[in-house]
Design a protein around this motif. Structure first.
Motif, PDB file in Angstrom:
ATOM      1  N   ASP A  97      -8.112 -12.628  -1.802  1.00 55.85           N
ATOM      2  CA  ASP A  97      -9.279 -12.238  -2.270  1.00 55.85           C
ATOM      3  C   ASP A  97     -10.188 -11.567  -1.369  1.00 55.85           C
ATOM      4  OD1 ASP A  97      -9.460 -13.806  -4.771  1.00 55.85           O
ATOM      5  OD2 ASP A  97      -9.106 -15.565  -3.314  1.00 55.85           O
ATOM      6  N   LEU A 155      -8.928  -8.012  -2.029  1.00 60.57           N
ATOM      7  CA  LEU A 155      -9.346  -7.305  -3.213  1.00 60.57           C
ATOM      8  C   LEU A 155     -10.565  -7.342  -3.738  1.00 60.57           C
ATOM      9  CD1 LEU A 155      -6.497  -9.182  -5.573  1.00 60.57           C
ATOM     10  CD2 LEU A 155      -6.325  -6.783  -4.244  1.00 60.57           C
ATOM     11  N   THR A 160      -0.546  -4.666  -2.481  1.00 60.68           N
ATOM     12  CA  THR A 160      -1.846  -4.936  -2.471  1.00 60.68           C
ATOM     13  C   THR A 160      -2.617  -3.771  -2.974  1.00 60.68           C
ATOM     14  OG1 THR A 160      -1.603  -5.699  -0.156  1.00 60.68           O
ATOM     15  CG2 THR A 160      -3.700  -5.905  -0.999  1.00 60.68           C
ATOM     16  N   ALA A 165      -2.318  -4.341  -6.761  1.00 61.19           N
ATOM     17  CA  ALA A 165      -3.282  -5.404  -7.263  1.00 61.19           C
ATOM     18  C   ALA A 165      -4.929  -5.111  -7.070  1.00 61.19           C
ATOM     19  CB  ALA A 165      -3.024  -6.503  -6.221  1.00 61.19           C
ATOM     20  N   LEU A 166      -5.193  -4.086  -6.324  1.00 61.13           N
ATOM     21  CA  LEU A 166      -6.512  -3.586  -6.095  1.00 61.13           C
ATOM     22  C   LEU A 166      -6.779  -2.994  -7.495  1.00 61.13           C
ATOM     23  CD1 LEU A 166      -8.699  -3.651  -3.933  1.00 61.13           C
ATOM     24  CD2 LEU A 166      -7.822  -1.756  -2.955  1.00 61.13           C
ATOM     25  N   GLN A 216      -7.170  -5.252 -10.119  1.00 65.13           N
ATOM     26  CA  GLN A 216      -8.371  -5.934  -9.948  1.00 65.13           C
ATOM     27  C   GLN A 216      -9.526  -5.265 -10.843  1.00 65.13           C
ATOM     28  OE1 GLN A 216      -8.957  -8.944  -9.268  1.00 65.13           O
ATOM     29  NE2 GLN A 216     -10.626  -9.273  -7.577  1.00 65.13           N
ATOM     30  N   MET A 249      -9.703  -5.905 -14.113  1.00 68.56           N
ATOM     31  CA  MET A 249      -9.880  -7.143 -14.412  1.00 68.56           C
ATOM     32  C   MET A 249     -11.410  -7.492 -14.535  1.00 68.56           C
ATOM     33  SD  MET A 249      -6.867  -8.558 -15.194  1.00 68.56           S
ATOM     34  CE  MET A 249      -7.546 -10.272 -15.461  1.00 68.56           C
ATOM     35  N   GLN A 250     -12.163  -6.703 -13.516  1.00 68.01           N
ATOM     36  CA  GLN A 250     -13.616  -6.756 -13.350  1.00 68.01           C
ATOM     37  C   GLN A 250     -14.431  -5.999 -14.286  1.00 68.01           C
ATOM     38  OE1 GLN A 250     -14.536  -6.596  -9.120  1.00 68.01           O
ATOM     39  NE2 GLN A 250     -13.498  -8.529  -8.807  1.00 68.01           N
ATOM     40  N   GLU A 295      -5.642  -9.238 -21.592  1.00 67.68           N
ATOM     41  CA  GLU A 295      -4.962  -9.334 -20.181  1.00 67.68           C
ATOM     42  C   GLU A 295      -3.886  -8.428 -20.004  1.00 67.68           C
ATOM     43  OE1 GLU A 295      -3.830 -13.526 -20.681  1.00 67.68           O
ATOM     44  OE2 GLU A 295      -5.694 -14.125 -20.522  1.00 67.68           O
ATOM     45  N   ASP A 331      -2.658 -15.427 -10.389  1.00 67.48           N
ATOM     46  CA  ASP A 331      -3.368 -14.624 -11.201  1.00 67.48           C
ATOM     47  C   ASP A 331      -2.712 -13.126 -11.481  1.00 67.48           C
ATOM     48  OD1 ASP A 331      -4.106 -13.410  -8.845  1.00 67.48           O
ATOM     49  OD2 ASP A 331      -6.368 -13.792  -9.249  1.00 67.48           O
ATOM     50  N   PRO A 358      -3.292 -10.052 -10.225  1.00 67.44           N
ATOM     51  CA  PRO A 358      -3.418  -9.364  -9.359  1.00 67.44           C
ATOM     52  C   PRO A 358      -2.208  -9.610  -8.379  1.00 67.44           C
ATOM     53  CG  PRO A 358      -5.657  -9.178  -9.912  1.00 67.44           C
ATOM     54  CD  PRO A 358      -5.062 -10.384 -10.676  1.00 67.44           C
TER      55      PRO A 358
END
Lengths: 276, 276
Positions: free
Chosen positions: A7, A10, A40, A43-44, A47, A50-51, A58, A188, A190
């Protein structure tokens, strides 16, 4: 505030919520040999999707192209919903860092697809391999010194662990491994994107020789919902990776990640540069 | 001027050779049911890279995202070399058509990687399946009416041809097929990108039910050089495709294309929307 290292890695902030421009920084917790762990970075980028306030549904697909080295420190991610349909949405993504004269220079490009899913007929043609339970598999011996990201995962190789002897005597390229975050964290998208890249280069295994190698492009398809990932919780995933074609400086590898209950959560493919 | 239908379909012109902006048009020869064959769209995007004056090396990876329907008529392709390193080059690509008020609207997004390859240790972990020679396999029975693109290929299914009866009794998702252009043409990267998408939706085979389905995103990795493709000439390629995970509206399929001599030329993956 969540204190999990993923967390922290990210964490993104944005000044204007509609612009899709996020700022963040590389994480020492997931450092690889000469830059951040590619998982990572993937994932970033996801992310940011996602935000994003305009996100529809999804993640279904994510392709990340490692165009240049990401260096330690500040970075920005731009997430643009290029096209939004009734049930799918297409994204282009760019990770940039300050280059010459301070101007942002793209280091990583990506595309993603998100979608609203409905329940349909479903089946699998990739059943989970039969393997011993995680409790019966010893954890991995510590990775190479200075490779921080490896320590963030609980990895239990069943087959095809990193060769103990670099003796040029490799004869296959398959790894089977139980993997999860070392520190508990609910699964999740990411995190799943990152775990799709935990497999060390297939050329090392195939040759039992640690040649220089680096991912050029990775594509991951997501086959489960956010609710299904949350149900997995902090459970182990069974990961499988195999090499396909090794040819003149590039090889590709294919990977799958199942929940311990046997649901295929993600399939992934990457093409990797190698030397010699 | 080359009179092959694929060369006509891939004809691009540009007003300013440095801008990376090319114009072209859809081809009736490769029409699918409600738009162009997705393989031709992928080939067209790669063609813009091939014709760009700043291109470094040869294609390694191509990801194409079908964001919205491509309609009949004029189109433009923008090819941007986002980042050029010593031996690799990363591209972002967009296919647009006139939308509301005539402004170009992106229908398809893509990324590509080109690279200078050097000779290295090479091997394969995906040997070509043993199959009868092309001469011993009968050609495909004509495809659905009005699907022009199918007629542009000489396709000889060995296993997993389109089901003759839609009886919901499918039990696997593997197709093996000999494929080449129907009209002779020397193999090149755009043609190989197109052929990576000749496999009909795996859900049709797995279920023996022709449900609505369409590719959302395809990624192809190229494992041979331009010279090696030219050596294949107009020879048959062995194509293999299998489904992986079918789940709540999306499934993924993986594919390989070998030369008749047994060289794995391309590996490809796609995620496909399906209904019901």
């Amino acid at each position: 505030m969540n204190d999990h290292p993923l967390d922290r890695a990210l964490a993104l902030s944005h000044s204007d919520i509609q612009s899709g421009l996020f700022t963040g920084a590389t994480s020492p917790d997931y450092w690889n040999m000469v830059g951040p762990f590619g998982g990572t970075t993937a994932a970033l980028l996801l992310q940011a999707v996602m935000q994003h306030p305009d996100r529809l549904g999804e993640p279904i697909a994510l392709t990340v192209n490692y165009a240049a080295a990401v260096t330690e420190g500040a970075l920005q991610v731009q997430a643009v919903p290029v096209r939004t349909n009734r049930s799918t949405q297409h994204w282009t993504l760019t990770l940039s860092q300050a280059g010459e004269e301070g101007r942002p220079q793209p280091n990583t490009t990506a595309t993603a697809v998100t979608a609203l899913r409905r329940q349909t007929w479903s089946t699998t043609d990739l059943a989970m391999p039969q393997v011993p339970a995680p409790a019966d598999v010893p954890g991995m011996v510590a990775g190479p010194k200075g490779v921080a990201w490896v320590g963030q995962y609980d990895m239990r190789p069943i087959r095809g662990g990193i060769p103990r002897e670099w003796n040029d005597a490799g004869d296959h390229s398959e790894t089977l491994i139980w993997v999860r975050d070392a520190q508990p964290r609910t699964l999740d998208f990411p995190a799943l994107a990152a775990m799709s890249d935990v497999f060390y280069p297939r050329a090392w295994l195939r040759r039992a020789r640690p040649v220089p190698a680096g991912t050029v492009s990775i594509t991951t398809y997501f086959h489960a919902s956010a609710a299904e990932l949350a149900q997995v919780g902090h459970g182990h995933l069974l990961g499988r990776a195999t090499g396909q074609q090794f040819r003149n400086g590039f090889f590709d590898q294919t990977a799958q990640l199942w929940s311990e209950a046997g649901l295929l959560l993600a399939t992934s493919h990457q093409i990797v540069y190698y030397k010699e």
